[in-house]
Design a protein around this motif. Structure first.
Motif, PDB file in Angstrom:
ATOM      1  N   MET A   1       0.602  -1.327  -0.220  1.00  0.00           N
ATOM      2  CA  MET A   1       0.119  -0.209   0.071  1.00  0.00           C
ATOM      3  C   MET A   1       0.433   1.366   0.044  1.00  0.00           C
ATOM      4  N   ASN A   2       0.615   2.226  -0.581  1.00  0.00           N
ATOM      5  CA  ASN A   2       1.404   3.404  -0.624  1.00  0.00           C
ATOM      6  C   ASN A   2       1.279   4.188   0.417  1.00  0.00           C
ATOM      7  N   ARG A   3       2.551   4.384   1.635  1.00  0.00           N
ATOM      8  CA  ARG A   3       2.592   5.240   2.679  1.00  0.00           C
ATOM      9  C   ARG A   3       1.997   6.806   2.833  1.00  0.00           C
ATOM     10  N   PHE A   4       1.340   7.269   1.604  1.00  0.00           N
ATOM     11  CA  PHE A   4       0.562   8.169   1.987  1.00  0.00           C
ATOM     12  C   PHE A   4      -0.745   7.471   1.967  1.00  0.00           C
ATOM     13  N   LEU A   6      -1.761   4.455   3.811  1.00  0.00           N
ATOM     14  CA  LEU A   6      -1.480   3.825   4.189  1.00  0.00           C
ATOM     15  C   LEU A   6      -1.921   5.014   5.753  1.00  0.00           C
ATOM     16  N   VAL A   7      -1.071   6.364   5.712  1.00  0.00           N
ATOM     17  CA  VAL A   7      -1.179   7.082   6.901  1.00  0.00           C
ATOM     18  C   VAL A   7      -2.494   7.839   6.479  1.00  0.00           C
ATOM     19  N   ILE A   8      -3.394   8.340   5.586  1.00  0.00           N
ATOM     20  CA  ILE A   8      -4.627   8.542   5.993  1.00  0.00           C
ATOM     21  C   ILE A   8      -5.640   8.271   6.326  1.00  0.00           C
ATOM     22  N   ALA A   9      -5.546   6.307   5.767  1.00  0.00           N
ATOM     23  CA  ALA A   9      -6.474   5.512   6.230  1.00  0.00           C
ATOM     24  C   ALA A   9      -6.144   5.357   7.641  1.00  0.00           C
ATOM     25  N   ILE A  10      -4.637   5.739   8.207  1.00  0.00           N
ATOM     26  CA  ILE A  10      -4.848   4.815   9.823  1.00  0.00           C
ATOM     27  C   ILE A  10      -5.599   6.449  10.436  1.00  0.00           C
ATOM     28  N   GLY A  11      -5.023   8.021   9.728  1.00  0.00           N
ATOM     29  CA  GLY A  11      -5.471   8.901  10.430  1.00  0.00           C
ATOM     30  C   GLY A  11      -6.762   9.097  10.755  1.00  0.00           C
ATOM     31  N   VAL A  12      -7.377   8.295   9.567  1.00  0.00           N
ATOM     32  CA  VAL A  12      -9.283   8.282   9.545  1.00  0.00           C
ATOM     33  C   VAL A  12      -9.589   7.715  10.844  1.00  0.00           C
ATOM     34  N   VAL A  13      -8.997   6.332  11.546  1.00  0.00           N
ATOM     35  CA  VAL A  13      -9.395   5.852  12.483  1.00  0.00           C
ATOM     36  C   VAL A  13      -8.993   6.130  13.321  1.00  0.00           C
ATOM     37  N   VAL A  14      -8.326   6.602  13.598  1.00  0.00           N
ATOM     38  CA  VAL A  14      -7.472   6.840  14.848  1.00  0.00           C
ATOM     39  C   VAL A  14      -7.884   7.936  15.403  1.00  0.00           C
ATOM     40  N   CYS A  42       0.850  10.071  16.459  1.00  0.00           N
ATOM     41  CA  CYS A  42       0.711   8.931  16.209  1.00  0.00           C
ATOM     42  C   CYS A  42       0.777   8.237  14.475  1.00  0.00           C
ATOM     43  N   VAL A  43       0.147   9.627  13.688  1.00  0.00           N
ATOM     44  CA  VAL A  43      -0.643   9.369  12.540  1.00  0.00           C
ATOM     45  C   VAL A  43       0.963   9.582  11.414  1.00  0.00           C
ATOM     46  N   LEU A  44       1.482  10.877  11.704  1.00  0.00           N
ATOM     47  CA  LEU A  44       1.902  11.138  10.699  1.00  0.00           C
ATOM     48  C   LEU A  44       3.518  10.984  10.891  1.00  0.00           C
ATOM     49  N   GLY A  45       3.932   9.891  11.965  1.00  0.00           N
ATOM     50  CA  GLY A  45       5.397   9.221  12.335  1.00  0.00           C
ATOM     51  C   GLY A  45       5.722   7.961  11.694  1.00  0.00           C
ATOM     52  N   LEU A  46       3.823   7.444  10.939  1.00  0.00           N
ATOM     53  CA  LEU A  46       4.511   6.292   9.939  1.00  0.00           C
ATOM     54  C   LEU A  46       5.296   6.886   9.078  1.00  0.00           C
ATOM     55  N   LEU A  47       5.057   8.033   8.567  1.00  0.00           N
ATOM     56  CA  LEU A  47       5.622   8.487   6.844  1.00  0.00           C
ATOM     57  C   LEU A  47       7.132   7.501   6.362  1.00  0.00           C
ATOM     58  N   PRO A  48       8.084   7.493   7.225  1.00  0.00           N
ATOM     59  CA  PRO A  48       9.168   7.510   6.516  1.00  0.00           C
ATOM     60  C   PRO A  48       9.281   5.290   7.701  1.00  0.00           C
TER      61      PRO A  48
END
Length: 389
Positions: A1-4, A6-14, A42-48
């Motif tokens: 999955m594209n990292r952005f 994933l970050v958006i999806a996890i951000g919505v859930v969190v 927590c969410v943006l830390g997944l970018l790297p």
């Protein structure tokens, strides 16, 4: 999955679960700007996560730990840290991944022990199981990737081995063709050129017809051109990149027997110069490969005597010793240096002798002329004494 993605999806859930939890947990601290900033961390830390998973775990785990310590509502905000742990272990950075997983359980365990209750202990147990399951799934993913990589590596290695074996067999066949072409055909053409010259001189002395002289001259010229062209062909077949393996066989055409020492008499008779042959020692049966090697060494040495040495006579000696056979060919012509200065013929002789475990030396003789010496090992066997011949 594209990292952005994933970050958006996890951000919505969190963020959605945190907003719902704030209404369902009245005893928790309301989410203020600091709380929302920690959730964003927590969410943006997944970018790297792909390139620097350790940094991703430090950011997501640190933000989650602070969020927990400040008493904000429980929700799915630990999910990014779990994803970071999974990534680390699956990427074979197991030590960092398991340390992160342990920290994710140790921090809430400290809080639960500070205020022990059944609810806290049950929640801690459930959370510990969640972290353990995520880590074990990462181990499974890591093992599967390692297994797939090993299978691909072995398949590539097997393919490379097959290609190398096929190339080696082709190279060995080329060398066999080159060696047999040189040993057999070159020898025959050299004799044709020599005898054509002798016949031309005889016709000239006898005052024979001019047609005969012209025909013999054509034969002599054509044979010399054939030898030159054959040398070029041998240079193509015998390339430096295709060294012959000692395991390659000397098998000849199955339709005719391989020549050996029994045919040395015929070889000497047609040599073109007087040749004396001597056999000394206690004769023993020769293995087929050694028998063929003796014949080819003598054949090539006599061919060189005719073509290069300007010799008037030669001598072939076979000496059966306790540990092997010594083949020596001497002529009274001009010396020609050693193995390193020779052409394909000397190289072929050296290869043949080495293939049966022997050693070859060639160079100027002690009394002038040229000398070739091949030392060939022989297995002990029943011996028959023979005299000089």
């Amino acid at each position: 999955m594209n990292r952005f993605a994933l970050v958006i999806a996890i951000g919505v859930v969190v963020f959605s679960t945190s907003m719902l939890a704030q209404g369902n947990q009245p005893d928790a601290r309301p989410i203020d700007p600091l709380g929302w900033a920690l959730l964003a961390g927590c969410v943006l830390g997944l970018l790297p996560r792909r390139t620097h998973p350790e940094i991703a775990l430090a950011i997501t785990g640190g933000a989650a730990a602070v969020h927990f310590a400040l008493g904000y509502p429980y929700a799915f905000w630990p999910a990014p840290a779990l994803i970071a742990v999974f990534t680390l272990i699956a990427a074979d950075r197991r030590a960092a991944g398991w340390i992160g997983a342990g920290a994710m359980v140790a921090i809430p365990a400290t809080a639960a022990l500070a205020q022990p209750s059944v609810d806290h202990m049950v929640a801690l147990l459930i959370w510990g199981l969640i972290v353990l399951v995520a880590a074990q799934l990462a181990e499974v993913s890591r093992a599967r990737r390692a297994y797939t990589a090993e299978v691909e590596r072995r398949a590539a290695e097997a393919e490379r081995t097959r290609e190398e074996a096929a190339l080696r067999r082709a190279q060995e066949e080329r060398l066999k063709v080159a060696r047999e072409l040189h040993d057999v055909t070159s020898h025959t053409i050299s004799l044709i050129a020599l005898h054509a010259a002798v016949a031309a001189e005889a016709v000239e002395r006898a005052g024979g017809p001019g047609e005969a002289r012209d025909a013999l001259a054509v034969i002599r010229t054509a044979s010399r051109e054939a030898l030159t062209e054959m040398k070029d062909i041998l240079g193509v077949l015998r390339t430096p990149e295709s060294p012959e393996s000692p395991e390659s066989s000397d098998a000849l055409d199955a339709r005719r027997p391989a020549p050996g020492t029994e045919r040395l008499g015929d070889l000497i008779t047609t040599a073109g110069v007087p040749v004396e042959m001597e056999v000394t020692g206690v004769r023993r049966p020769l293995p087929p490969a050694v028998d063929l090697t003796v014949y080819r060494v003598v054949q090539e040495a006599l061919t060189n005597t005719i073509r290069h040495a300007a010799a008037s006579r030669a001598r072939v000696s076979l000496s059966f010793e306790s540990d092997g056979l010594v083949v020596r060919i001497d002529d009274d012509g001009r010396g020609r240096g050693g193995l390193e200065t020779g052409g394909h013929g000397l190289a072929g002789m050296a290869e043949r002798v080495a293939a049966v475990g022997g050693r070859l030396s060639a160079g100027d003789g002690p009394d002038g002329g040229f000398q070739v010496v091949a030392r060939l090992p022989l297995a002990p066997a029943a011996a028959l004494p023979v005299g000089a011949s």
